[in-house]
Design a protein around this motif. Structure first.
Motif, mmCIF file in Angstrom:
data_model
loop_
_atom_site.group_PDB
_atom_site.id
_atom_site.type_symbol
_atom_site.label_atom_id
_atom_site.label_comp_id
_atom_site.label_asym_id
_atom_site.label_seq_id
_atom_site.Cartn_x
_atom_site.Cartn_y
_atom_site.Cartn_z
ATOM 1 N N ASP A 163 0.809 -1.208 0.000
ATOM 2 C CA ASP A 163 0.000 0.000 0.000
ATOM 3 C C ASP A 163 0.848 1.265 0.000
ATOM 4 N N GLU A 164 2.079 1.121 0.483
ATOM 5 C CA GLU A 164 2.962 2.293 0.539
ATOM 6 C C GLU A 164 3.512 2.698 -0.827
ATOM 7 N N GLY A 165 3.193 1.954 -1.852
ATOM 8 C CA GLY A 165 3.708 2.280 -3.178
ATOM 9 C C GLY A 165 5.063 1.651 -3.410
ATOM 10 N N VAL A 166 5.931 2.427 -4.058
ATOM 11 C CA VAL A 166 7.209 1.857 -4.494
ATOM 12 C C VAL A 166 8.287 2.054 -3.434
ATOM 13 N N GLU A 167 9.146 1.040 -3.266
ATOM 14 C CA GLU A 167 10.292 1.197 -2.370
ATOM 15 C C GLU A 167 11.563 1.237 -3.194
ATOM 16 N N ARG A 168 12.457 2.140 -2.817
ATOM 17 C CA ARG A 168 13.724 2.278 -3.551
ATOM 18 C C ARG A 168 14.874 2.198 -2.565
ATOM 19 N N SER A 169 15.901 1.411 -2.914
ATOM 20 C CA SER A 169 17.095 1.434 -2.065
ATOM 21 C C SER A 169 18.340 1.526 -2.937
ATOM 22 N N VAL A 170 19.201 2.455 -2.565
ATOM 23 C CA VAL A 170 20.442 2.635 -3.334
ATOM 24 C C VAL A 170 21.368 1.469 -3.006
ATOM 25 N N VAL A 171 21.780 0.732 -4.050
ATOM 26 C CA VAL A 171 22.658 -0.425 -3.822
ATOM 27 C C VAL A 171 24.089 -0.159 -4.289
ATOM 28 N N ARG A 172 24.266 0.791 -5.199
ATOM 29 C CA ARG A 172 25.636 1.192 -5.579
ATOM 30 C C ARG A 172 25.654 2.703 -5.717
ATOM 31 N N GLU A 173 26.619 3.335 -5.063
ATOM 32 C CA GLU A 173 26.758 4.782 -5.144
ATOM 33 C C GLU A 173 28.055 5.110 -5.859
ATOM 34 N N SER A 174 28.126 6.277 -6.472
ATOM 35 C CA SER A 174 29.353 6.721 -7.152
ATOM 36 C C SER A 174 29.942 5.611 -8.015
ATOM 37 N N ILE A 175 29.118 5.090 -8.914
ATOM 38 C CA ILE A 175 29.582 3.980 -9.771
ATOM 39 C C ILE A 175 30.621 4.496 -10.755
ATOM 40 N N SER A 176 31.730 3.757 -10.867
ATOM 41 C CA SER A 176 32.663 4.036 -11.958
ATOM 42 C C SER A 176 32.985 2.718 -12.652
ATOM 43 N N LEU A 177 33.304 2.814 -13.932
ATOM 44 C CA LEU A 177 33.580 1.604 -14.700
ATOM 45 C C LEU A 177 34.797 0.903 -14.129
ATOM 46 N N PRO A 178 34.740 -0.410 -13.907
ATOM 47 C CA PRO A 178 35.932 -1.130 -13.457
ATOM 48 C C PRO A 178 37.077 -0.891 -14.451
ATOM 49 N N SER A 179 38.283 -0.690 -13.936
ATOM 50 C CA SER A 179 39.384 -0.319 -14.834
ATOM 51 C C SER A 179 39.915 -1.507 -15.635
#
Ligand code: FBP
Length: 303
Positions: A163-179
């Motif tokens: 009933d609360e609608g959509v839940e969002r959780s950040v799982v990766r922050e400041s993503i950069s391409l693996p070198s």
């Protein structure tokens, strides 16, 4: 923060709130919409019922956002004027370009698909450098949303919260391409590739692992996760490739650049390409910068 900065931040947040709220609905409605509609899109492709539904939902929700003046989608001929007078003290106006269901030919085989979104400061068609944010939803085993802004790139998991609608959780922050790149995925038939691209592909085959799923969002997400390169290149009978500049190439290029990678049409950065029309196509090569540089050199020497 100035009035126009506040408007921009508010528009970006509202657009990705609307996309996150709509994503579970788009996903839930897929089972009954794995059939062709009676429509063709402006690129001459048959549109699936799921494409039409996703486009209608997104136009309705994004069109309500204060500060958004235009909504354009791969499935519509022209930009829809959704503007109302901005209420946040600034005259800046934004246009949102959407590929509602990227990779919808994967519906029949039940493989990954996505929704691609670009938020442009200005009217469409626009250069990729006019993007202020871009993102995509990936309908994989779980639903994730990647969002890129001037501050960086993040990944969220999106779930229905009852009933609360959509839940969002950040799982990766400041993503950069693996070198250290690992994967590649190239679209189109090998005999249709240009000589230069074929030479590059032969080299890459012995260096990286093939991951190609037939939906750009899924394939680009592999690159964002493991490092590597994705391309839908120029083809013998389609010198501009398949993907659309406003709806697919620019938003993906923006995300990959923000994550420290590069995106090229073979000769110049995708974000620098001057648009000529709303539905124009462009060859797209995105991933780790050194791979995109090598691709450009190979394409140039082997035209
Ligand atoms: P749609 O937006 O019409 O689905 O087309 C784009 C796309 O599906 C991309 O996601 C994908 O990279 C490409 O076309 C796949 O094309 P092909 O079937 O030629 O491999």
């Amino acid at each position: 923060m100035s009035g126009s900065d506040r408007l921009e931040a508010s528009v970006i947040e509202s657009v990705f709130d609307a996309v996150a709220e709509t994503a579970p609905e788009i996903r839930a409605a897929l089972p009954g919409r794995r059939v062709e509609s009676d429509r063709e899109n402006p690129s001459g492709e048959t549109v699936m019922a799921a494409d039409v539904h996703a486009d209608e939902l997104l136009e309705e929700r994004i069109g309500l956002i204060d500060g958004v003046s235009g909504y354009a989608s791969e499935e519509r001929e022209t930009v829809v004027d959704v503007g109302s007078e901005p209420k946040l003290g600034s005259e800046s106006r934004y246009a949102v370009a959407v590929d509602p269901l990227d990779g919808s030919s994967n519906l029949r085989s039940n493989n990954a698909m996505g929704t691609v979104v670009g938020v442009y400061d200005g009217s469409l068609p626009a250069r990729g450098r006019d993007l202020v944010a871009a993102g995509y939803v990936l309908y994989g085993p779980i639903t994730t949303m990647v969002v890129a802004t001037a501050d960086g790139v993040r990944e969220e998991v999106v779930t229905r919260g009852g009933d609360e609608g959509v839940e969002r959780s950040v799982v990766r922050e400041s993503i950069s391409l693996p070198s250290d790149p690992v994967v590649y995925g190239f679209g189109g038939r090998v005999p249709d590739w240009t000589d230069g691209f074929r030479v590059f592909a032969r080299e890459i085959e012995s260096e990286l692992k093939l991951r190609y799923g037939g939906a750009m969002v899924g394939d680009v997400n592999q690159v964002l996760t493991y490092g590597g390169i994705f391309a839908y290149p120029a083809l013998a009978d389609a010198p501009n490739g398949k993907l659309r500049l406003q709806f697919e190439a620019n938003p993906i290029a923006f995300i990959i650049e923000r994550a420290g990678g590069a995106a090229s049409d073979g000769t110049e950065a995708i974000l620098d390409v001057d648009p000529e029309e709303l539905h124009q196509r462009v060859p797209l090569h995105v991933g780790n910068e050194q791979l995109v540089d090598r691709l450009e050199a190979a394409v140039e020497s082997g035209q």
